[in-house]
Design a protein around this motif. Structure first.
Motif, mmCIF file in Angstrom:
data_model
loop_
_atom_site.group_PDB
_atom_site.id
_atom_site.type_symbol
_atom_site.label_atom_id
_atom_site.label_comp_id
_atom_site.label_asym_id
_atom_site.label_seq_id
_atom_site.Cartn_x
_atom_site.Cartn_y
_atom_site.Cartn_z
ATOM 1 N N LEU A 1 4.871 10.344 4.696
ATOM 2 C CA LEU A 1 3.265 10.750 4.213
ATOM 3 C C LEU A 1 2.241 10.931 5.260
ATOM 4 O O LEU A 1 1.965 11.317 5.452
ATOM 5 C CB LEU A 1 2.648 9.388 3.715
ATOM 6 C CG LEU A 1 1.219 9.780 3.038
ATOM 7 C CD1 LEU A 1 0.770 11.074 1.882
ATOM 8 C CD2 LEU A 1 0.577 9.132 2.217
ATOM 9 N N PRO A 2 2.957 9.964 6.536
ATOM 10 C CA PRO A 2 1.801 9.944 7.949
ATOM 11 C C PRO A 2 2.206 11.629 8.527
ATOM 12 O O PRO A 2 1.917 11.968 9.454
ATOM 13 C CB PRO A 2 3.047 9.268 8.796
ATOM 14 C CG PRO A 2 3.385 8.173 7.815
ATOM 15 C CD PRO A 2 3.569 8.722 6.934
ATOM 16 N N HIS B 1 0.482 -1.442 -0.108
ATOM 17 C CA HIS B 1 -0.082 -0.486 -0.044
ATOM 18 C C HIS B 1 0.644 1.372 0.053
ATOM 19 O O HIS B 1 0.404 2.098 1.022
ATOM 20 C CB HIS B 1 -1.059 0.382 0.996
ATOM 21 C CG HIS B 1 -2.080 -0.924 1.214
ATOM 22 N ND1 HIS B 1 -2.782 -1.094 -0.047
ATOM 23 C CD2 HIS B 1 -2.490 -2.150 2.113
ATOM 24 C CE1 HIS B 1 -3.789 -1.902 0.235
ATOM 25 N NE2 HIS B 1 -3.700 -3.014 1.396
ATOM 26 N N ARG C 1 7.825 4.189 6.533
ATOM 27 C CA ARG C 1 6.288 4.406 7.571
ATOM 28 C C ARG C 1 5.456 4.046 7.966
ATOM 29 O O ARG C 1 5.074 5.266 9.147
ATOM 30 C CB ARG C 1 6.039 4.661 6.149
ATOM 31 C CG ARG C 1 4.584 5.247 5.484
ATOM 32 C CD ARG C 1 3.131 4.955 5.052
ATOM 33 N NE ARG C 1 2.773 3.736 4.762
ATOM 34 C CZ ARG C 1 2.526 3.142 3.304
ATOM 35 N NH1 ARG C 1 2.202 3.794 2.487
ATOM 36 N NH2 ARG C 1 2.488 1.735 3.452
ATOM 37 N N VAL D 1 2.458 14.329 7.147
ATOM 38 C CA VAL D 1 1.572 14.611 6.287
ATOM 39 C C VAL D 1 0.189 15.681 6.951
ATOM 40 O O VAL D 1 -0.211 16.009 7.253
ATOM 41 C CB VAL D 1 1.261 14.721 4.447
ATOM 42 C CG1 VAL D 1 -0.047 15.957 4.296
ATOM 43 C CG2 VAL D 1 2.722 14.783 3.863
ATOM 44 N N THR E 1 2.085 7.850 -7.050
ATOM 45 C CA THR E 1 3.574 8.397 -7.900
ATOM 46 C C THR E 1 4.254 9.403 -6.238
ATOM 47 O O THR E 1 4.457 10.320 -7.260
ATOM 48 C CB THR E 1 1.997 9.444 -7.910
ATOM 49 O OG1 THR E 1 1.519 9.463 -6.971
ATOM 50 C CG2 THR E 1 0.831 9.373 -9.067
ATOM 51 N N MET E 2 4.423 8.942 -5.725
ATOM 52 C CA MET E 2 4.979 9.313 -4.589
ATOM 53 C C MET E 2 6.324 8.266 -5.096
ATOM 54 O O MET E 2 6.125 7.250 -4.502
ATOM 55 C CB MET E 2 4.433 9.779 -3.508
ATOM 56 C CG MET E 2 3.092 10.461 -3.283
ATOM 57 S SD MET E 2 2.838 10.378 -1.730
ATOM 58 C CE MET E 2 2.046 11.115 -1.635
ATOM 59 N N VAL F 1 2.430 5.054 -2.186
ATOM 60 C CA VAL F 1 1.182 5.687 -3.506
ATOM 61 C C VAL F 1 2.313 5.747 -4.526
ATOM 62 O O VAL F 1 3.484 5.929 -4.689
ATOM 63 C CB VAL F 1 0.507 6.926 -2.965
ATOM 64 C CG1 VAL F 1 0.052 7.775 -3.215
ATOM 65 C CG2 VAL F 1 0.071 7.164 -1.328
#
Lengths: 249, 427
Positions: A121-122, A108, A169, A124, A112-113, A110
């Motif tokens: 991301l977390p 899981h 992550r 963010v 495009t990142m 992303v």
């Protein structure tokens, strides 16, 4: 056997995870499916627990309930002192942000990142400034040997590399609990072993509580404790001498 | 928080560029329709105003006693006190009371004629918005300013035929003959009048000669044989000028509330403005239909995007995103689609504005079938059938963005309320 596990947990002053008579009922059309049927367990901090069982035994459902990703139909769940049953969605989001790091079979990430952005991301959602979160993501990727790949996007990474990014992550917010759903399910056995060694090290070196759902006995051997589920009930709960526990320590 | 989520939304938008462009294209068409149709009403309104009169007279309001309402002795009259009241009305720049000469005949050389001689305070002259074609804009005792059409109304008293004669009054000796009607011994008196200038045609004073109010009142006293009493004195005409076009309607209303009737070009213009405001709402509504269709496009695109990214929503929630975070991400995306469409739509509108105005300007006058329907002289358009005020462009972009956000709200809300497990397990 479950006595032993329970006694063990009572030796610690406070359990990290407590589930009391937890049930989960799904309605599939007219059918009522009892995915979990009165599960009770206690997991002390720093324990590596493998939840095992055939598919449909409710092991993933139990993990999602313990991780605050789903609501139980009945029973009580306490993780890190927080009562999850009946908690509102904002509270659960905060719980997931602060207390649990998730690792999934399908990674899981992303697509495009970049690896770095995925790990950060977390941050963010924790409203962390960009430079702070990128620095932290970089350190985590570095620690997992992913430093040369920080600018790669998931499709450019192998399965093992993707899972390492996912582990980084999961560690981003430094949660006390790591939960993994079939973390090696999409990996070849050698890569799978590497991933399991990483999780083992997180438990042994950093004292994280790790809960892994798997149907692979080889994977379960990295755990301190094995819980067998069948038809939504715990049928076996035993402490084991984990493989390579000494190696990792 | 939005600052942190914005790059995320931008990255998501970049994923499905084709779909984004098509969806934004719908908003583009809707925005352009709204902007151009509304701009058309502005263009028509401006043209209509141009054909009515010079800019200066657009704020002019004529005030009368409200004769039509009821026969009432207490009907408010244009007294000195009334003029004082008008000065108090907010938005009034100046109040210009005028007195008509009670009777008289104009003499120019051998010809006689009629004209309305009006007395005005010379200090208020500049506020009438008069432009001169010759002479100077000043009034001293015994001087007068000439309306451009007064010279058309002369005739030869010795002639059998009642044939109008055009007289160049500025270059002909000019006198006014006053009659004393009421006196038992009727008498008359000739007064010389020096004309200092002629003003431009197109005002409400085309057939009038303006004189200092003291002269006119003095002549009226001679004619009637009575001295003017400040208590009962009544002006014949009061022109109120508003500070701006925008306030003139409020001023009109305030004066009507005082019990007077209003009229004049400014008031007519207010009616015209109301007409165009209605037209604007109607045409804007037509454009809004296009925008509404675009809104469904945005809603559809957002629904699709959310279906495609259900797992990602589950992931975001698993790593700590709140419902509100997820909602915000998708609302930003929908808003950006609207914003992009809105900006492009305004750009297209500005481009079409040039093209259409160019075409109108170059169109042969009178026989252009496309312009026959216009309710006024097309020569007045002067190359601006489409007028896009800056406020309209800003408003259109804001509206398009809001349409995007609004259309994306329901799909985004559904995404925000997805249970994380359901989302993660989605195949």
């Amino acid at each position: 056997m479950s006595e032993r596990a329970a006694n063990n947990s009572h030796n610690n002053h406070r359990d990290m995870i407590i589930a009391q008579s937890v049930s989960k009922v799904f309605h599939l059309g007219d059918q009522v499916v009892h995915a979990l049927d009165g599960v009770s367990l206690r997991i002390p901090p720093g324990q590596f627990v493998a939840i095992m069982g055939p598919s449909g035994s409710g092991k993933s459902t139990l993990l999602y309930l313990l991780g605050g990703l789903d609501h139980a139909s009945g029973g009580e769940i306490l993780v890190g002192g927080a009562r999850l049953d009946g908690m509102a969605s904002d509270g659960l989001a905060r719980f997931r942000r602060e207390t649990v790091g998730f690792i999934f079979q399908a990674f899981h990430l992303v697509p495009t990142m970049t690896a770095l952005e995925n790990v950060a991301l977390p941050g963010v959602f924790a409203a962390m400034p960009r430079d702070v979160r990128e620095r932290r993501a970089l350190a985590l990727l570095n620690a997992l040997g992913m430093a040369p790949r920080i600018d790669h996007k998931p499709p450019q990474l192998s399965g093992g590399q993707q899972q390492r990014v996912a582990i980084a992550r999961a560690l981003f917010n430094n949660p006390p609990v790591i939960m993994a759903d079939e973390p090696t399910g999409a990996l070849d056995s050698r890569t799978g072993q590497t991933v399991m060694q990483m999780l083992r090290a997180l438990c042994t070196r950093q004292g994280k509580t790790v809960v892994v759902v798997t149907h692979d006995l080889g994977v379960a051997q990295y755990a301190d404790r094995m819980i067998q589920l069948m038809d939504g009930r715990i049928v076996e709960d035993k402490l084991v001498a984990p493989k390579e526990k000494t190696d990792a320590a | 928080m939005i600052g942190e989520l914005l790059p995320l939304a931008l990255g998501n938008l970049a994923r499905a560029r084709g779909r984004l462009i098509m969806t934004a294209g719908g908003v583009l068409v809707g925005t352009a329709a709204v902007v151009l149709l509304i701009a058309l009403t502005f263009g028509l309104q401006r043209s209509a105003e141009k054909s009515i009169g010079e800019n200066a007279s657009l704020t002019e309001i004529d005030v009368y006693p409200n004769w039509g309402r009821e026969m009432n002795e207490n009907l408010p009259q244009l007294t000195v006190e009334a003029v004082r009241q008008f000065w108090q009305v907010p938005g009034v720049e100046v109040v210009i009371p005028m007195v008509n000469l009670q009777g008289g005949e104009l003499l120019a050389g051998d010809y006689t004629g009629w004209g309305n001689i009006m007395g005005i305070d010379p200090a208020l002259l500049p506020y009438l918005g008069l432009e001169l074609t010759e002479g100077t804009l000043s009034l001293g005792p015994g001087q007068g300013l000439l309306g451009p059409r007064v010279g058309d109304n002369f005739f030869d008293p010795s002639s059998e035929e009642w044939e109008p004669v055009q007289v160049d009054l500025m270059n002909t000796p000019f006198e006014v003959r006053l009659f004393q009607y009421n006196s038992p011994t009727p008498s008359e008196r000739k007064v010389e009048l020096e004309l200092t200038g002629t003003f431009r045609e197109g005002t409400s004073f085309d057939y009038a000669i303006l004189m200092p109010v003291r002269d006119v009142m003095a002549w009226n006293e001679w004619i009637t044989g009575q001295e003017a009493d400040p208590e009962t004195f009544v002006y014949d005409r009061v022109v109120v000028r508003a500070t701006s076009r925008e306030t003139s309607q409020d001023v009109s209303e305030a004066i009507r509330d005082l019990g007077y009737a209003t009229g004049g070009i400014g008031d007519y213009l207010n009616a015209l403005n109301n007409f165009f405001a209605t037209m604007r709402v109607m045409l804007g509504g037509v454009g809004a239909v296009a925008l509404l269709v675009a809104a469904f496009g945005v809603a559809n695109t957002m629904t699709m995007a959310i279906l495609e990214r259900t797992k990602e929503i589950g992931l975001m929630k698993a790593i700590g995103a709140t419902d509100r975070d997820v909602l915000t991400v998708f609302l930003i995306e929908a808003g950006l689609v609207g914003l992009a469409g809105g900006l492009a739509g305004v750009g297209l509108s500005l481009f079409l504005q040039n093209v259409i105005n160019q075409a109108v300007q170059n169109a042969p006058q009178g026989d252009s079938p496309a312009l026959i329907f216009l309710p006024f002289d097309t020569s007045q358009i002067g190359g601006s059938l489409i007028v896009i005020p800056a406020e309209l462009t800003v408003l259109a972009v804001v509206l398009a963005t809001l349409v995007g956000v609004g259309a994306g709200f329901y799909p985004a809300l559904r995404a925000a309320h997805l249970p994380p497990v359901t989302a993660l397990k989605q195949e």
